[in-house]
Design an enzyme around this catalytic site. Structure first.
Site, PDB file in Angstrom:
ATOM      1  N   ASP A  83      37.868  66.137  50.920  1.00 11.88           N
ATOM      2  CA  ASP A  83      38.926  67.060  50.497  1.00 11.88           C
ATOM      3  C   ASP A  83      38.909  68.339  51.319  1.00 11.88           C
ATOM      4  OD1 ASP A  83      41.150  67.867  49.069  1.00 11.88           O
ATOM      5  OD2 ASP A  83      39.979  68.814  47.479  1.00 11.88           O
TER       6      ASP A  83
ATOM      7  N   HIS B 179      43.885  68.756  49.733  1.00  8.97           N
ATOM      8  CA  HIS B 179      44.951  68.667  48.729  1.00  8.97           C
ATOM      9  C   HIS B 179      45.858  69.897  48.729  1.00  8.97           C
ATOM     10  CE1 HIS B 179      42.021  70.798  45.953  1.00  8.97           C
ATOM     11  NE2 HIS B 179      43.141  71.399  45.594  1.00  8.97           N
TER      12      HIS B 179
ATOM     13  N   GLY C 100      45.304  77.986  42.461  1.00  5.03           N
ATOM     14  CA  GLY C 100      45.553  78.899  43.573  1.00  5.03           C
ATOM     15  C   GLY C 100      44.288  79.271  44.312  1.00  5.03           C
TER      16      GLY C 100
ATOM     17  N   SER D 163      42.056  77.041  45.208  1.00 10.77           N
ATOM     18  CA  SER D 163      41.665  75.932  46.075  1.00 10.77           C
ATOM     19  C   SER D 163      41.672  76.342  47.540  1.00 10.77           C
ATOM     20  CB  SER D 163      42.627  74.748  45.901  1.00 10.77           C
ATOM     21  OG  SER D 163      42.220  73.916  44.863  1.00 10.77           O
TER      22      SER D 163
ATOM     23  N   GLY E 256      25.564  51.150  55.172  1.00 10.88           N
ATOM     24  CA  GLY E 256      25.884  49.727  55.067  1.00 10.88           C
ATOM     25  C   GLY E 256      25.333  49.083  53.813  1.00 10.88           C
TER      26      GLY E 256
END
Length: 513
Positions: free
Chosen positions: A158, A128, A253, A255, A311
């Site tokens: 992410d 992100h 900031g 991240s 699955g």
């Protein structure tokens, strides 16, 4: 004497040639090493200071901070300008307490952090932080500004891998997040509020947290979880969440920054905060480095993540509402709500109604225990699942498949189900009364399984999402959904509305090809 001189010269020339040949082979060999193996070579030649303490020893973070800070970078991203972007930037600037005067057609910018993990310029950050950026600028701790390119991204965790053209960069040593203990001291290193090279300290307050941030729109006023980045957040699909929770101060900031132990080893990538204001209120969340290692090595080697699938569709029994929906009296484990045809679980003999209690011998208390464990594995790997079947414990060796499978058996395998799967890459089941009550809806179908790369996957919907309408027309059955999608082909646009698994609403638009 002459003979000695000749021997010495011969030895010198031979040694020089050997070193040269070794360096050539070393460079070729180095390209094929994993990030972890590269680091073993690096730290053999550049050992960390032995004075760095463990969390059980004297509380002194100076050596750990000194070891890590040089390898944490400041990332600035630039996006295509639009009036809508300007409005969003103004809004988030006010939210995060920043004065951001409006400028006509200004190119929106955002900031975050990254961690250098390889001396030749590979940097890990959050997806992100760099998603949809037109330009990525990296500022190193010694104030060099370098342009970065994206090597690959993985919305499911992410994580993103970017690279700058540089050599002999300082790196952070990769640790082992499995060894992290609740209560141990940790440091968060990043660039909150554009304050570069900021170090904060705290403890690990929990492990294996799933907070619903990956795949959430974050538009629910009651949702306290916010990605720790100075910018509006794009929507990413529901993914693998098993966060390390810490009370080290993390702010917008941070991240993509480093969460390290007191030995200066990277144990997590800071990603999100729990906050109603957008700033630090007590808890931050980091992606475990052991999960990141697999993702980053796959991206470097293949350009994308090679993920193995069990699955199955499951219900997390640690959620009392979900347990009640499947009429289970258990409070831990994963209730198998559907077994995917062609998947590894079906081949191994797992059945609808089995309750998974262990994965490779480790107890399962919530879904993150399974998703993170499997998320580190490759297609073809085997995982041992222990289940409770009719009160008796049984174990199954499941070979992970490269895809989630074809049509889930729960969908009924009718002609409509298969035709719909071919069109949208997903299977569905009717919404029961308990689910209608939970999501406060009167109609809809539940997404049962999703095939990677299909329409439903591209729209960001996941297993457990509820579709209540198509192009504003209410949906009451799988047949209704199929008919509405067929009718939308004439319009060229498909608008799906409904509820995400966490209860937040979505209105996703898909342009039909």
């Amino acid at each position: 004497m002459k003979r000695f001189g000749l021997t010495l010269l011969t030895a010198f020339v031979g040694g020089t040639l050997a070193i040269g040949a070794y360096k050539v082979m070393e460079n070729r060999y180095d390209d094929n090493l994993s990030f972890e193996d590269k680091q073993k070579v690096y730290f053999t030649n550049n050992p960390l200071n032995n004075n760095i303490t463990s969390s059980a020893g004297e509380v002194d973070f100076t050596q750990a901070a000194a070891a890590v800070t040089p390898a944490v970078v400041y990332i600035r991203t630039t996006y295509a300008a639009s009036s809508q972007d300007n409005d969003m930037s103004d809004m988030f600037g006010q939210l995060f307490g920043q004065r951001m005067p409006r400028q006509q057609q200004r190119a929106p910018q955002a900031s975050g952090s990254g961690v250098i993990i390889s001396p030749d310029g590979y940097i890990v950050t959050n997806n992100h932080v760099v998603d949809k950026a037109e330009k990525i600028s990296v500022t190193t701790n010694d104030h060099r500004i370098l342009q970065a390119k994206v090597i690959g991204k993985d919305p499911n965790t992410d994580l993103a891998l970017i690279k700058v053209e540089a050599t002999n960069l300082p790196i952070v040593k990769l640790g082992n997040s499995d060894d992290v203990r609740v209560g141990e001291w940790v440091l968060a290193v990043g660039n909150p509020f554009n304050l570069t090279s900021t170090v904060t300290a705290g403890i690990v307050s929990a492990k294996g947290r799933g907070i619903g941030i990956i795949g959430s729109n974050n538009d629910d006023d009651d949702n306290p979880f916010t990605p720790s980045r100075n910018a509006p957040q794009p929507k990413v699909r529901q993914g693998i969440e098993s966060f390390i929770q810490t009370d080290a101060a993390i702010n917008p900031g941070n991240s993509g920054g480093a969460l390290v132990n007191t030995r200066g080893e990277l144990i997590g990538i800071n990603s999100a905060i729990a906050s109603h204001t957008g700033s630090y209120e007590g808890y931050g969340f980091a992606i475990p480095v052991n999960l990141a290692k697999k993702v980053l090595n796959d991206i470097k080697r293949f350009g994308s993540v090679k993920r193995g699938y069990v699955g199955i569709n499951y219900v997390d029994l640690s959620d009392p509402d979900q347990a009640a929906a499947v009429k289970s009296d258990k409070s831990v484990g994963l209730y198998i709500d559907g077994v995917t045809t062609g998947g590894g679980a079906a081949a191994a003999g797992l059945q609808h109604g089995d309750i998974i209690t262990k994965v490779d011998g480790s107890m399962i208390t919530e879904s993150s225990d399974l998703t993170e464990h499997v998320g580190r594995m490759q297609p073809g790997d085997k995982v041992k699942l222990t289940v409770d079947r009719d009160g008796k414990e049984r174990s199954f060796d499941v070979t992970l498949k490269a895809t989630a499978g074809e049509v889930a058996s729960l969908a009924g395998n009718s002609a409509t189900d298969k035709a719909l799967f071919d069109k949208v890459g997903a299977t569905f089941r009717p919404l029961n009364e308990s689910q209608k009550s939970k999501y406060h809806v009167s109609s809809g179908v539940v997404v049962n399984s999703v095939s990677e790369g299909g329409m439903i996957d591209e729209l960001g919907l996941t297993s457990g999402s509820v579709i209540t309408s198509v192009n504003r027309t209410p949906i009451n059955s799988v047949q209704d959904l199929s008919s509405a999608i067929d009718a939308s082909n004439r319009r060229g646009t498909l608008i799906l509305s409904g509820k995400n698994p966490d209860g937040s609403s979505f209105n996703n638009v898909y342009t039909l090809r």
